[in-house]
Design an enzyme around this catalytic site. Sequence first.
Site, PDB file in Angstrom:
ATOM      1  N   HIS A  16       0.834  -1.212   0.000  1.00  0.00           N
ATOM      2  CA  HIS A  16       0.000   0.000   0.000  1.00  0.00           C
ATOM      3  C   HIS A  16       0.870   1.265   0.000  1.00  0.00           C
ATOM      4  O   HIS A  16       0.428   2.316   0.454  1.00  0.00           O
ATOM      5  CB  HIS A  16      -0.957   0.046   1.198  1.00  0.00           C
ATOM      6  CG  HIS A  16      -1.660  -1.249   1.470  1.00  0.00           C
ATOM      7  ND1 HIS A  16      -2.896  -1.561   0.953  1.00  0.00           N
ATOM      8  CD2 HIS A  16      -1.268  -2.347   2.180  1.00  0.00           C
ATOM      9  CE1 HIS A  16      -3.258  -2.778   1.345  1.00  0.00           C
ATOM     10  NE2 HIS A  16      -2.276  -3.278   2.079  1.00  0.00           N
ATOM     11  N   SER A  75      14.058  22.553 -15.332  1.00  0.00           N
ATOM     12  CA  SER A  75      12.855  23.356 -15.530  1.00  0.00           C
ATOM     13  C   SER A  75      13.270  24.709 -16.078  1.00  0.00           C
ATOM     14  O   SER A  75      14.317  25.241 -15.710  1.00  0.00           O
ATOM     15  CB  SER A  75      12.127  23.533 -14.199  1.00  0.00           C
ATOM     16  OG  SER A  75      11.297  24.676 -14.249  1.00  0.00           O
ATOM     17  N   LYS A  95      15.212  22.327 -10.185  1.00  0.00           N
ATOM     18  CA  LYS A  95      14.553  21.093 -10.605  1.00  0.00           C
ATOM     19  C   LYS A  95      15.451  20.119 -11.353  1.00  0.00           C
ATOM     20  O   LYS A  95      16.326  20.497 -12.108  1.00  0.00           O
ATOM     21  CB  LYS A  95      13.361  21.437 -11.511  1.00  0.00           C
ATOM     22  CG  LYS A  95      12.255  22.145 -10.781  1.00  0.00           C
ATOM     23  CD  LYS A  95      11.410  21.208  -9.965  1.00  0.00           C
ATOM     24  CE  LYS A  95      10.325  20.628 -10.840  1.00  0.00           C
ATOM     25  NZ  LYS A  95       9.408  19.789 -10.084  1.00  0.00           N
ATOM     26  N   GLU A 152       9.063   9.097 -16.600  1.00  0.00           N
ATOM     27  CA  GLU A 152       7.641   9.418 -16.781  1.00  0.00           C
ATOM     28  C   GLU A 152       7.146   8.990 -18.160  1.00  0.00           C
ATOM     29  O   GLU A 152       6.043   8.468 -18.320  1.00  0.00           O
ATOM     30  CB  GLU A 152       7.409  10.919 -16.590  1.00  0.00           C
ATOM     31  CG  GLU A 152       7.659  11.366 -15.170  1.00  0.00           C
ATOM     32  CD  GLU A 152       7.683  12.882 -15.059  1.00  0.00           C
ATOM     33  OE1 GLU A 152       6.676  13.444 -14.625  1.00  0.00           O
ATOM     34  OE2 GLU A 152       8.698  13.503 -15.419  1.00  0.00           O
TER      35      GLU A 152
END
Length: 459
Positions: free
Chosen positions: A157, A278, A284, A291
């Site tokens: 979980h 970024s 960043k 992704e």
Amino acid sequence: AANSMWGGRFASGPDAIMEAINASIGFDRRLYAQDIRGSRAHAAMLAAQGIISDNDATAIGEGLLTVLSEIEAGNFPFSTALEDIHMNVEARLKDLIGEPAGRLHTGRSRNDQVATDFRLWVRDQCDAATEGLHALIRAALSQAEAGADWVMPGFTHLQTAQPVTWGHHMMAYVEMFGRDVSRFEDARRRMNESPLGAAALAGTGYPLDREATAKALGFDRPMANSLDAVSDRDFALEFLSASSICAVHLSRLAEELVIWSSAQFRFVSMSDKWSTGSSIMPQKRNPDAAELIRAKIGRILGATVALFTVMKGLPLAYSKDMQEDKEQVFDAADHLLLALAAMGGMLSDLTANRANMEAAASSGFSTATDLADWLVREAGLPFRDAHHVTGSLVAMAEAKGCDLDDLSLTEMQSVHAGINQSVYSVLGVHNSVASRQSYGGTAPDQVRAQIARWKEKLA
Ligand code: ARG
């Protein structure tokens, strides 16, 4: 003007929109090498069987090689009016060698031709996927080897469950990718039969040697039923299904890398080669490759569903619907191979942060199960009672804002009198993982044994 291939019964050519919906040359030109290979095998067999002359077969064979080099050089005049790769190649062959070109299509149809070309193409993709998976497995194996005893939290979980090792976690993916390899190998084995010679659907009256063309194209044998040979696309569905399952595995690992590389986890650092910045936030480091790998399942499963949907309910034998098989498979294969390569590279260049993982494993009461097991073993409690006692100790530690091994012996004994000093030895994460000696468990010895089995398998 009427079509040059079947113009006999037609007075006029197609509407421009008919041509647009009908033509596949925009995408099936990718099958040119397979198409020419199949035609060369067919022509040689026709001559060996005395169906066409040796001279014609030689002219056809050489002409096809010229076509091949024209396509590879990028100066082949592809024509939409000629619909697809099969007719483009044949028409060009006619320009090059004249009359003998018209003998190539003896005892053959585009139906068995396209089925042959596409099988050859998908077969190559199975091999490429297997290769990509092997590289990825090797990358995961070296991570596992380096960190066979690095402790990290295992989750259920996404809540801290029990300590495991980094090596164990990596080896879980090795097992998944290993099954993916076996699925591609299995699909390849089943698809490796030749449709060539099934002709349009019924077979042919020419004395073809289907064994010979099957062998020349590297197939194990000719397909046994001519209707099946031109109607079947389950080889493509199997490839897509195996690709989808593999993409799910890639997606889950990608998701873990996204989570683990976040500032809240910091279990892994991705190399600059696989990160992006970024344009506004200077701090960043985004895991874009992970992704995008995570997202690939969307289009790969999409392609799978699309082809299943095209095929369901189609009567035997060929229907033009089946032309819609190619773009789906091309797209799925391209993106699967790219995702495999990206994941392999990312994993090779990834740094696992041992100290951060170990610190995380030591918090969150990850050894509560070990404590309950200690109570069973040393204090003779039934497991259910041990579970309850441990739950009270966790609640006590939580209220104090500390970990289990920060509780004093007196505090522990206030919950259960049978607890003694030796309990502290099972509360450490290293002891916890070392104790999981069951076959396939997370004990570093077991992990190293898994790694050794895999290295042997790959050698
Ligand atoms: N371009 C066609 C396809 O990809 C080739 C087969 C055409 N066969 C036919 N009977 N029209 O499916």
